[in-house]
Design an enzyme around this catalytic site. Structure first.
Site, PDB file in Angstrom:
ATOM      1  N   PRO A   1       8.526  11.100  -0.020  1.00 21.16           N
ATOM      2  CA  PRO A   1       8.975  12.557   0.805  1.00 21.16           C
ATOM      3  C   PRO A   1       9.348  13.564   1.496  1.00 21.16           C
ATOM      4  O   PRO A   1       9.479  13.535   2.369  1.00 21.16           O
ATOM      5  CB  PRO A   1      10.436  12.656  -0.746  1.00 21.16           C
ATOM      6  CG  PRO A   1      10.323  11.515  -1.907  1.00 21.16           C
ATOM      7  CD  PRO A   1       9.084  11.066  -1.460  1.00 21.16           C
TER       8      PRO A   1
ATOM      9  N   ILE B   1      13.061  -3.946  34.526  1.00 23.02           N
ATOM     10  CA  ILE B   1      12.803  -5.311  35.443  1.00 23.02           C
ATOM     11  C   ILE B   1      14.485  -6.443  35.048  1.00 23.02           C
ATOM     12  O   ILE B   1      14.692  -6.905  35.343  1.00 23.02           O
ATOM     13  CB  ILE B   1      11.535  -6.873  34.566  1.00 23.02           C
ATOM     14  CG1 ILE B   1      10.920  -5.718  35.586  1.00 23.02           C
ATOM     15  CG2 ILE B   1      12.000  -7.925  35.432  1.00 23.02           C
ATOM     16  CD1 ILE B   1       8.874  -6.919  35.621  1.00 23.02           C
TER      17      ILE B   1
ATOM     18  N   GLU C   1       1.333   3.928  10.159  1.00 25.98           N
ATOM     19  CA  GLU C   1      -0.006   4.252   9.737  1.00 25.98           C
ATOM     20  C   GLU C   1      -1.162   5.447  10.691  1.00 25.98           C
ATOM     21  O   GLU C   1      -1.741   5.270  11.256  1.00 25.98           O
ATOM     22  CB  GLU C   1      -0.993   2.800   9.901  1.00 25.98           C
ATOM     23  CG  GLU C   1      -0.257   1.352  10.081  1.00 25.98           C
ATOM     24  CD  GLU C   1      -1.146   1.039   8.771  1.00 25.98           C
ATOM     25  OE1 GLU C   1      -2.675   0.947   8.297  1.00 25.98           O
ATOM     26  OE2 GLU C   1      -0.295   0.141   8.304  1.00 25.98           O
TER      27      GLU C   1
ATOM     28  N   GLY D   1      17.196  -4.644  34.117  1.00 21.15           N
ATOM     29  CA  GLY D   1      18.509  -4.537  34.950  1.00 21.15           C
ATOM     30  C   GLY D   1      19.026  -3.750  34.024  1.00 21.15           C
ATOM     31  O   GLY D   1      18.376  -4.051  32.235  1.00 21.15           O
TER      32      GLY D   1
ATOM     33  N   GLN E   1       9.111  -5.960  46.228  1.00 20.55           N
ATOM     34  CA  GLN E   1       7.690  -5.375  45.638  1.00 20.55           C
ATOM     35  C   GLN E   1       7.989  -4.435  44.738  1.00 20.55           C
ATOM     36  O   GLN E   1       7.168  -4.676  44.270  1.00 20.55           O
ATOM     37  CB  GLN E   1       7.415  -4.624  47.390  1.00 20.55           C
ATOM     38  CG  GLN E   1       5.808  -4.351  46.544  1.00 20.55           C
ATOM     39  CD  GLN E   1       5.453  -3.003  48.225  1.00 20.55           C
ATOM     40  OE1 GLN E   1       5.961  -3.298  48.488  1.00 20.55           O
ATOM     41  NE2 GLN E   1       4.112  -3.543  48.952  1.00 20.55           N
TER      42      GLN E   1
ATOM     43  N   THR F   1       2.720   7.481   1.389  1.00 18.82           N
ATOM     44  CA  THR F   1       3.413   7.934   1.793  1.00 18.82           C
ATOM     45  C   THR F   1       4.446   8.187   0.822  1.00 18.82           C
ATOM     46  O   THR F   1       4.831   7.125  -0.120  1.00 18.82           O
ATOM     47  CB  THR F   1       4.729   7.495   3.314  1.00 18.82           C
ATOM     48  OG1 THR F   1       3.502   7.015   4.286  1.00 18.82           O
ATOM     49  CG2 THR F   1       5.674   8.280   3.512  1.00 18.82           C
TER      50      THR F   1
ATOM     51  N   PHE G   1       1.422  -1.496  -0.116  1.00 20.06           N
ATOM     52  CA  PHE G   1      -0.307  -0.340  -0.005  1.00 20.06           C
ATOM     53  C   PHE G   1       1.203   0.820   0.004  1.00 20.06           C
ATOM     54  O   PHE G   1       1.932   1.448   0.950  1.00 20.06           O
ATOM     55  CB  PHE G   1      -1.204  -0.012   1.542  1.00 20.06           C
ATOM     56  CG  PHE G   1      -1.738   0.783   1.406  1.00 20.06           C
ATOM     57  CD1 PHE G   1      -3.252   0.413   1.332  1.00 20.06           C
ATOM     58  CD2 PHE G   1      -1.153   2.244   1.673  1.00 20.06           C
ATOM     59  CE1 PHE G   1      -4.502   1.788   1.462  1.00 20.06           C
ATOM     60  CE2 PHE G   1      -2.501   3.617   2.047  1.00 20.06           C
ATOM     61  CZ  PHE G   1      -3.939   2.691   2.069  1.00 20.06           C
ATOM     62  N   ALA G   2       0.647   2.027  -0.841  1.00 22.00           N
ATOM     63  CA  ALA G   2       1.959   2.547  -1.463  1.00 22.00           C
ATOM     64  C   ALA G   2       1.409   4.598  -1.672  1.00 22.00           C
ATOM     65  O   ALA G   2       1.042   5.352  -2.499  1.00 22.00           O
ATOM     66  CB  ALA G   2       2.665   2.980  -2.256  1.00 22.00           C
TER      67      ALA G   2
ATOM     68  N   ILE H   1       7.505   1.925   1.965  1.00 20.27           N
ATOM     69  CA  ILE H   1       7.158   1.122   1.852  1.00 20.27           C
ATOM     70  C   ILE H   1       6.834  -0.499   1.844  1.00 20.27           C
ATOM     71  O   ILE H   1       7.741  -0.970   1.580  1.00 20.27           O
ATOM     72  CB  ILE H   1       6.422   1.252   0.018  1.00 20.27           C
ATOM     73  CG1 ILE H   1       6.404   2.874  -0.141  1.00 20.27           C
ATOM     74  CG2 ILE H   1       4.971   0.442  -0.357  1.00 20.27           C
ATOM     75  CD1 ILE H   1       4.961   3.056   0.272  1.00 20.27           C
TER      76      ILE H   1
HETATM   77  C1  LIG Z   1       7.691   0.683   9.728  1.00 21.57           C
HETATM   78  C2  LIG Z   1       7.096   1.716   8.964  1.00 21.57           C
HETATM   79  C3  LIG Z   1       6.634   0.607   7.897  1.00 21.57           C
HETATM   80  C4  LIG Z   1       5.943   1.243   6.858  1.00 21.57           C
HETATM   81  N1  LIG Z   1       4.541   0.673   5.984  1.00 21.57           N
HETATM   82  C5  LIG Z   1       4.458   1.979   4.891  1.00 21.57           C
HETATM   83  C6  LIG Z   1       3.229   1.809   3.861  1.00 21.57           C
HETATM   84  O1  LIG Z   1       3.727   0.251   3.685  1.00 21.57           O
HETATM   85  N2  LIG Z   1       3.052   2.378   3.704  1.00 21.57           N
HETATM   86  C7  LIG Z   1       3.168   3.563   3.101  1.00 21.57           C
HETATM   87  O2  LIG Z   1       2.456   4.423   2.616  1.00 21.57           O
HETATM   88  N3  LIG Z   1       3.780   4.093   4.234  1.00 21.57           N
HETATM   89  C8  LIG Z   1       4.549   3.433   5.098  1.00 21.57           C
HETATM   90  N4  LIG Z   1       5.225   4.113   5.961  1.00 21.57           N
HETATM   91  C9  LIG Z   1       5.516   5.771   6.237  1.00 21.57           C
HETATM   92  C10 LIG Z   1       4.691   6.085   7.359  1.00 21.57           C
HETATM   93  O3  LIG Z   1       3.303   5.313   7.899  1.00 21.57           O
HETATM   94  C11 LIG Z   1       4.691   7.446   7.391  1.00 21.57           C
HETATM   95  O4  LIG Z   1       6.352   7.209   7.483  1.00 21.57           O
HETATM   96  C12 LIG Z   1       4.170   8.089   8.767  1.00 21.57           C
HETATM   97  O5  LIG Z   1       2.923   7.690   8.890  1.00 21.57           O
HETATM   98  C13 LIG Z   1       4.885   9.099   9.300  1.00 21.57           C
HETATM   99  O6  LIG Z   1       4.531   9.911   8.299  1.00 21.57           O
HETATM  100  P1  LIG Z   1       6.181  10.973   8.326  1.00 21.57           P
HETATM  101  O7  LIG Z   1       7.144  10.686   8.077  1.00 21.57           O
HETATM  102  O8  LIG Z   1       5.942  11.566   6.621  1.00 21.57           O
HETATM  103  O9  LIG Z   1       5.282  12.094   9.353  1.00 21.57           O
HETATM  104  P2  LIG Z   1       5.107  13.742   8.509  1.00 21.57           P
HETATM  105  O10 LIG Z   1       3.369  13.752   8.045  1.00 21.57           O
HETATM  106  O11 LIG Z   1       6.339  13.863   8.159  1.00 21.57           O
HETATM  107  O12 LIG Z   1       4.829  13.710  10.286  1.00 21.57           O
HETATM  108  C14 LIG Z   1       6.025  14.207  11.266  1.00 21.57           C
HETATM  109  C15 LIG Z   1       5.422  14.446  12.895  1.00 21.57           C
HETATM  110  O13 LIG Z   1       4.589  15.893  12.282  1.00 21.57           O
HETATM  111  C16 LIG Z   1       3.408  16.291  12.893  1.00 21.57           C
HETATM  112  N5  LIG Z   1       2.642  16.791  12.168  1.00 21.57           N
HETATM  113  C17 LIG Z   1       1.987  16.140  10.397  1.00 21.57           C
HETATM  114  N6  LIG Z   1       1.132  16.482   9.924  1.00 21.57           N
HETATM  115  C18 LIG Z   1       0.466  17.154  10.697  1.00 21.57           C
HETATM  116  C19 LIG Z   1      -0.656  18.220  11.025  1.00 21.57           C
HETATM  117  N7  LIG Z   1      -1.664  17.971  10.244  1.00 21.57           N
HETATM  118  N8  LIG Z   1      -0.748  18.739  12.257  1.00 21.57           N
HETATM  119  C20 LIG Z   1      -0.234  18.480  13.689  1.00 21.57           C
HETATM  120  N9  LIG Z   1       1.145  17.675  13.008  1.00 21.57           N
HETATM  121  C21 LIG Z   1       1.060  17.281  12.250  1.00 21.57           C
HETATM  122  C22 LIG Z   1       3.610  14.359  13.085  1.00 21.57           C
HETATM  123  O14 LIG Z   1       2.548  14.809  14.197  1.00 21.57           O
HETATM  124  C23 LIG Z   1       5.064  14.515  13.408  1.00 21.57           C
HETATM  125  O15 LIG Z   1       5.020  14.593  14.481  1.00 21.57           O
HETATM  126  C24 LIG Z   1       5.771   3.111   7.044  1.00 21.57           C
HETATM  127  C25 LIG Z   1       6.865   3.333   7.939  1.00 21.57           C
HETATM  128  C26 LIG Z   1       7.437   2.391   9.176  1.00 21.57           C
HETATM  129  C27 LIG Z   1       8.396   3.094  10.062  1.00 21.57           C
END
Ligand SMILES: Cc1cc2nc3c(=O)[nH]c(=O)nc-3n(C[C@H](O)[C@H](O)[C@H](O)COP(=O)(O)OP(=O)(O)OC[C@H]3O[C@@H](n4cnc5c(N)ncnc54)[C@H](O)[C@@H]3O)c2cc1C
Length: 379
Positions: free
Chosen positions: A127, A336, A362, A338, A275, A125, A122-123, A156
């Protein structure tokens, strides 16, 4: 209200527990070290229908419901967070197709994935963002009966495996996010090296590069411009998997802490005599039970979603609580242990590295709270 598991639920739970203990546990450290799930484990999961638990048999699934899915995932995550992550990301994609796909799309894309012959992704995210669909930059330009996709998707899960990938791109006609069903490894599809993430090893995370990928218009999911509803409901279903994965991690941390406290001796007596240790054990038990019933409840709710907004709230609050609780319980279990808990030779160190992933995926934790508050205030 009945808090007893049914015969079918107990069977799924036991089957997953036996497979996890017999086959995954012996290689769990290896999976963590090598960041790779052995082929035999993938085959074993497929033979037990664990790639398609909640989906109907007509699409290759096991018809076990999301309640069965939660129970199985907990047991798998108890021994390997990385294996559970792989299944969770796979089911995130399949749930979106299962809700929004046409009959033909479901038959074509879900069937090999439910059977474990292929693994779905599921894509969303990119950069620039993992939280805000309005910032998507991947484009889909209509060209006759096709769309031409270009862009980069970040982090992804499962992008290295063959299978369907649900790609979100802004389409040229509606100028809105749209979901596309794309075959991984088609022309124009390529991936990065796996990211060196700190936990959940085995579940690989890659960037996906789409260069002039040609997708038939019949592979649009739910119609052009329908990306938002797919994201809202699809990711809510995804939180069922992430919550179950964290629940299994909580159980693992709890069991490790309990075991260590009974084995570690001070002046010829186990440290359970203190305890302070007893309080930690009680805290772990309380947190596990609270997380368990919240997650099981979410599995039951996922079986019959009547209102996607309410379900989004339930999924968000469960995911936040359970993922945060995994971090807390892993930390208690480490205390627990240490200093031994800080050593990578000890399972609890792996559990802690896995735990801190949950709140970020997510939808990050704060965004979950915004969903909960938004739906609550609108009611
Ligand atoms: C193990 C793993 C598996 C993953 N698998 C997938 C996958 O299969 N498919 C996929 O699409 N992605 C995947 N991801 C990506 C992941 O879902 C995203 O990285 C995540 O949703 C956060 O997005 P970001 O890193 O761009 O953070 P950002 O969106 O940039 O957020 C950065 C910070 O800004 C805050 N923020 C952002 N927007 C707002 C707002 N509007 N108001 C207030 N605060 C805000 C957030 O709370 C956070 O603290 C995966 C990531 C990991 C680590």
């Amino acid at each position: 209200m009945d808090f007893n598991l049914s015969k079918e639920q107990l069977m799924i739970q036991q089957m997953a527990r036996e497979f996890a203990e017999k086959h995954i546990e012996p290689v769990a450290e290896q999976i963590d070290r090598e960041n790779k799930i052995p082929d035999e484990i993938i085959q074993g999961l497929a033979e037990l229908d664990l790639f398609g638990i909640p989906y109907p048999e007509e699409y290759g699934g096991a018809d076990g419901g999301y309640d069965g899915y939660v129970l199985a995932m907990e047991q798998i995550a108890r021994v390997s967070g990385g294996v559970a992550m792989t299944l969770s990301a796979h089911c995130l994609a399949l749930s979106a197709i299962s809700v929004f796909g046409t009959e033909d799309q479901k038959k074509k894309f879900m069937t090999p994935c439910c059977k474990g012959e292929k693994i779905a992704s599921f894509a969303f995210t990119e950069p620039a963002t993992g939280s805000d669909p309005k910032q998507l930059t991947t484009t889909a330009v209509k060209d006759g009966d096709y769309y031409i996709l270009n862009g980069t998707k970040r982090f992804i899960s499962n992008a290295n495996w063959p299978g369907v990938i649900v790609v979100f791109a802004v389409d040229s006609e509606t100028n809105k996010p749209t979901g596309f069903l794309v075959d991984k490894w088609c022309d124009g599809y390529s991936i990065s090296e796996p990211w060196d993430k700190m936990g959940m090893h085995g579940g690989q995370l890659l960037d996906v590069y789409l260069k002039d990928v040609k997708v038939p218009a019949e592979n649009v999911l739910a119609g052009p411009g329908m990306g938002y509803p797919i994201l809202q409901l699809g990711i809510s279903f995804g939180k069922v998997g992430v919550s179950s994965t964290a629940l299994g991690g909580i159980l693992a941390a709890y069991e490790e802490g309990l075991r260590y406290s009974k084995e570690k001796m001070h002046r010829d007596k186990p440290i359970t005599k203190f305890q302070s240790i007893q309080l930690k054990i009680a805290d772990m038990a309380i947190k596990y039970e609270a997380a368990r019933w919240l997650t099981y409840r979410l599995g039951m709710l996922a079986n019959n979603v009547k209102d996607p907004r309410q379900f989004a709230k339930e999924a968000a609050l469960t995911k936040t609580f359970v993922c945060d609780t995994m971090v807390e319980v892993a930390r208690i279990s480490m205390d627990i242990h240490g200093s031994y808990g800080l050593m990578n030779d000890y399972k609890v160190a792996r559990i802690y590295r896995d735990a801190i992933i949950g709140p970020q995926i997510e939808g990050v934790a704060d965004m979950q709270k915004m969903i909960v508050a938004g739906v609550t205030l609108a009611d």
